[in-house]
Structures are given as structure tokens and as C-alpha cells.
Design a protein around this motif. Structure first.
Motif: not given
Length: 375
Positions: A259-270, A328-330
Motif C-alpha cells: 500500500d503506497r500510503a502505508a509505506m510512505l508513512s512508515c518510511l517517514k517515521r523510520i 518517489m512515493l510522493n
């Protein structure tokens, strides 16, 4: 010389030109807008020598003429006036510009229009048309991946390659590459040009979002984009773009769909916990689960999260620059994305799962060598 127009009309035009005005120009005259009136039509030009933008608007004028007017003073004056007709009175001998409003008079010192550099005339050109919304998509997908390295001038812009079957918009900074392909844009003759990202950023800011035809003309030195009442002319980058097709791996058979949004949110935190010089995040893919983790040994910071995925292929552990993945995800609009991977040392591909038939979008990112650590 005298002409009248509403504040909003003039302000709208100069606002689209403001971005091209250089902050510290080599030629002081470039801090001005060039105003040219001919047969009741006002042509406003701004230039930094590499890129020029011209906007046209009808006005009520008593004669033809031209004057260079300080851009910042004019813009600031009109921004702070309410909507109303204003009259410009220009003394062509002293270059004094008087702006008359309902309740005020503003005088500023203009300059001789003849000192303004000539705008390139393209002469014999190749011509094509692209819908403005298509061009906006192409710029949105590619501009972020251009290079800032002046030692690699070919990568400071977007490469446009058109042939009889499709058009490719390509950008790369050596660490990542984006290829956006349109099968509904074709040309009988193969053509390749590189357009500087500054010019394309200005173009992107001025393009209408609704589908409007953009006329593109280019020769060996310059390109021109014309739409509505605006024309942007820019100098092309005279370099050879790298052979991008040979960089794209063909055997990335390890497919991970997230899921693009879930991956993006995860990466921003990590990414908060990653080393600030490498921005390295680790993907540990096992079955239908991806563990995304980062560690900064110098500060004893670490974090990890689990994401559900659809996975075809072998288990894999690979590292990437989180900043690159986030950008990229953005710039992908699909709800889900697929990572196409092969080995930890090979480039990975990111593609949207949902895209129209006439489009193909591929984003490549180079991996980062992993150093073992354990949770």
C-alpha cells in the motif's frame, strides 16, 4: 505613451513571469520587465538569458512603444492596490513611469527598452503539441529526480526522446532514474532534447491544469512552449544524456506489492532514526511481511515496523536511501506500488499498480550496501 488596464489583469501576467527574474543578475536590466505595446496589445517579457517568459494582454493604449520597468517595485505596488483600472503614463525621453490609480500616483524610474537583451528567435523548428495535463504529469513524475551536480550538466534537466512509437520523459541523478513513457505521443522522426529543470519548473508553475494544447517548438539550441497567452523560451542543454535503457534491469523477478500510503508513512517515521549521512533503511522481506528498519549507531537510535505485502519470489534483505524512496512515493498517484527486486546489490524498480493504457511509469533506485546489525 499611455495605456490603461485593471490591476488584476496586469498582476496576473507579471505573477507568471516573476519566477524567471534573477536575484543577482549579471545584467542589471534583467531586474526589469520589458513592456512593449503594439496595436493595443501589451507584451510583457522577463528573462534571465537562459529562460524567457512572454505574456500578452490587451490594453487601451494611445500609441505604440516600449519601456523596461523594475519588476519588484511594480509587482509590490500592484499587489497592494485594490482591483481597479490603473493608467500607466510613460515618458519615453526620461523613462519615467507614472502609475495613476483612483486615489494615488506612483512614480518609478524605468530604463531604455533597447538595453533589454533580445529574446531568441527559433527560426526553423520542429513542432509538436501535447495536452497541458499530460505535460504536467510528465514534469511531476520526473523533475524531482534531476541532478543538482553542475559537473553532470546532462542530468540537470529532463531528457525528452520522441520516436514513431512513444515519447520518453527521463530524469536521473545517478542514484535514481525515472522514465515516464507515453504511447499517445509520437513523431515520424526520432528527436531527443534535454531541457533544464529550472525552465521546466517555471513551465510547470504556469501550465493550466485542464487539458489545453501546448505547442512545443525546438531547434538545436532552444525550445519554446506556447499556451493560452504565454510563451516560454529556454536554451537547451547541449550534452549527451546517458543510455538509460541499458541501466534498467530486466530480470527483477522478486515482486513486492505494498500500500503506497502505508509505506510512505512508515518510511517517514523510520527515516527519523536513520543515519543522517546515508538515510539508510533496511527492507527484510519474508513471506507476506516486510520489516522496515533503520539504525544510527552513533546516537544509539533504532526503529522498525512491519508492513503487510503481496510477495512473489525469494526472501530478501536490501537497503535503500529513505529520502529517495519517500520522494518517489510522493510522486506516484497509485494506491499500491510494486517493488521489483533481484539481489541486494542490484538496482530496484518501483512501479504503480494502477496506470492508464497509454502510460508507463518506472522509477529506479540504487541500493545501499547493508551493514549487519540485529534487534
Amino acid at each position: 505613451m499611455k495605456f490603461t488596464a485593471s490591476t488584476s489583469t496586469i498582476l496576473k501576467q507579471i505573477s507568471s513571469l516573476n519566477g524567471v527574474i534573477p536575484s543577482n543578475p549579471n545584467l542589471p536590466i534583467l531586474e526589469n520587465f520589458l513592456f512593449e505595446i503594439k496595436e493595443g496589445n501589451l507584451k510583457i517579457t522577463a528573462s534571465d538569458l537562459q529562460t524567457s517568459i512572454i505574456a500578452e494582454v490587451p490594453v487601451e493604449a494611445d500609441q505604440d512603444g516600449s519601456i523596461a520597468i523594475p519588476a519588484k517595485m511594480l509587482a509590490d505596488t500592484l499587489k497592494n492596490l485594490p482591483e481597479q483600472p490603473v493608467t500607466f503614463e510613460i515618458d519615453l525621453e526620461t523613462y519615467t513611469v507614472s502609475i495613476n490609480s483612483d486615489n494615488g500616483l506612483y512614480k518609478l524610474a524605468g530604463e531604455n527598452a533597447e538595453d533589454f537583451p533580445e529574446i531568441p528567435q527559433l527560426g526553423r523548428v520542429d513542432t509538436m503539441e501535447i495536452e497541458s495535463n499530460v505535460l504536467l504529469d510528465a514534469l511531476g513524475y520526473t523533475l524531482f529526480a534531476t541532478s543538482n551536480d553542475e559537473m553532470k550538466p546532462a542530468m540537470n534537466g529532463v531528457f525528452l526522446n520522441i520516436n514513431s512509437s512513444n515519447a520518453d520523459f527521463v530524469a536521473s541523478d545517478s542514484h535514481r532514474l525515472v522514465r515516464y513513457r507515453r504511447t499517445d505521443i509520437q513523431s515520424e522522426y526520432e528527436t531527443s532534447i534535454i531541457i533544464h529543470k529550472r525552465a521546466l519548473s517555471l513551465l510547470k508553475n504556469n501550465l493550466p491544469s485542464e487539458g489545453e494544447a501546448v505547442k512545443i517548438e525546438f531547434n538545436d539550441q532552444n525550445a519554446s512552449f506556447t499556451f493560452s497567452n504565454v510563451q516560454l523560451i529556454c536554451r537547451l542543454i547541449d550534452e549527451r544524456f546517458p543510455d538509460y535503457e541499458n541501466v534498467i534491469p530486466l530480470n527483477n523477478n522478486n515482486l513486492v506489492t505494498l500500500d503506497r500510503a502505508a509505506m510512505l508513512s512508515c518510511l517517514k517515521r523510520i527515516a527519523i532514526y536513520a543515519n543522517k549521512s546515508t538515510n539508510q533503511v533496511r527492507f527484510k522481506i519474508e513471506g507476506n511481511e516486510v520489516v522496515v528498519s533503520a539504525e544510527d549507531i552513533d546516537f544509539s537510535n533504532e526503529a522498525k515496523e512491519r508492513l503487510y505485502c503481496e510477495h512473489e519470489g525469494d526472501d530478501l534483505e536490501i537497503g535503500f536511501n529513505a529520502k529517495f524512496l519517500i520522494e518517489m512515493l510522493n510522486n506516484i498517484h497509485s494506491d499500491k506500488v510494486t517493488l521489483k527486486l533481484s539481489e541486494p546489490g542490484m538496482a530496484g524498480l518501483m512501479v504503480p499498480t494502477e496506470i492508464s493504457e497509454e502510460e508507463d511509469l518506472l522509477m529506479l533506485v540504487m541500493p545501499i550496501m547493508l551493514h549487519n546489525y540485529a534487534y
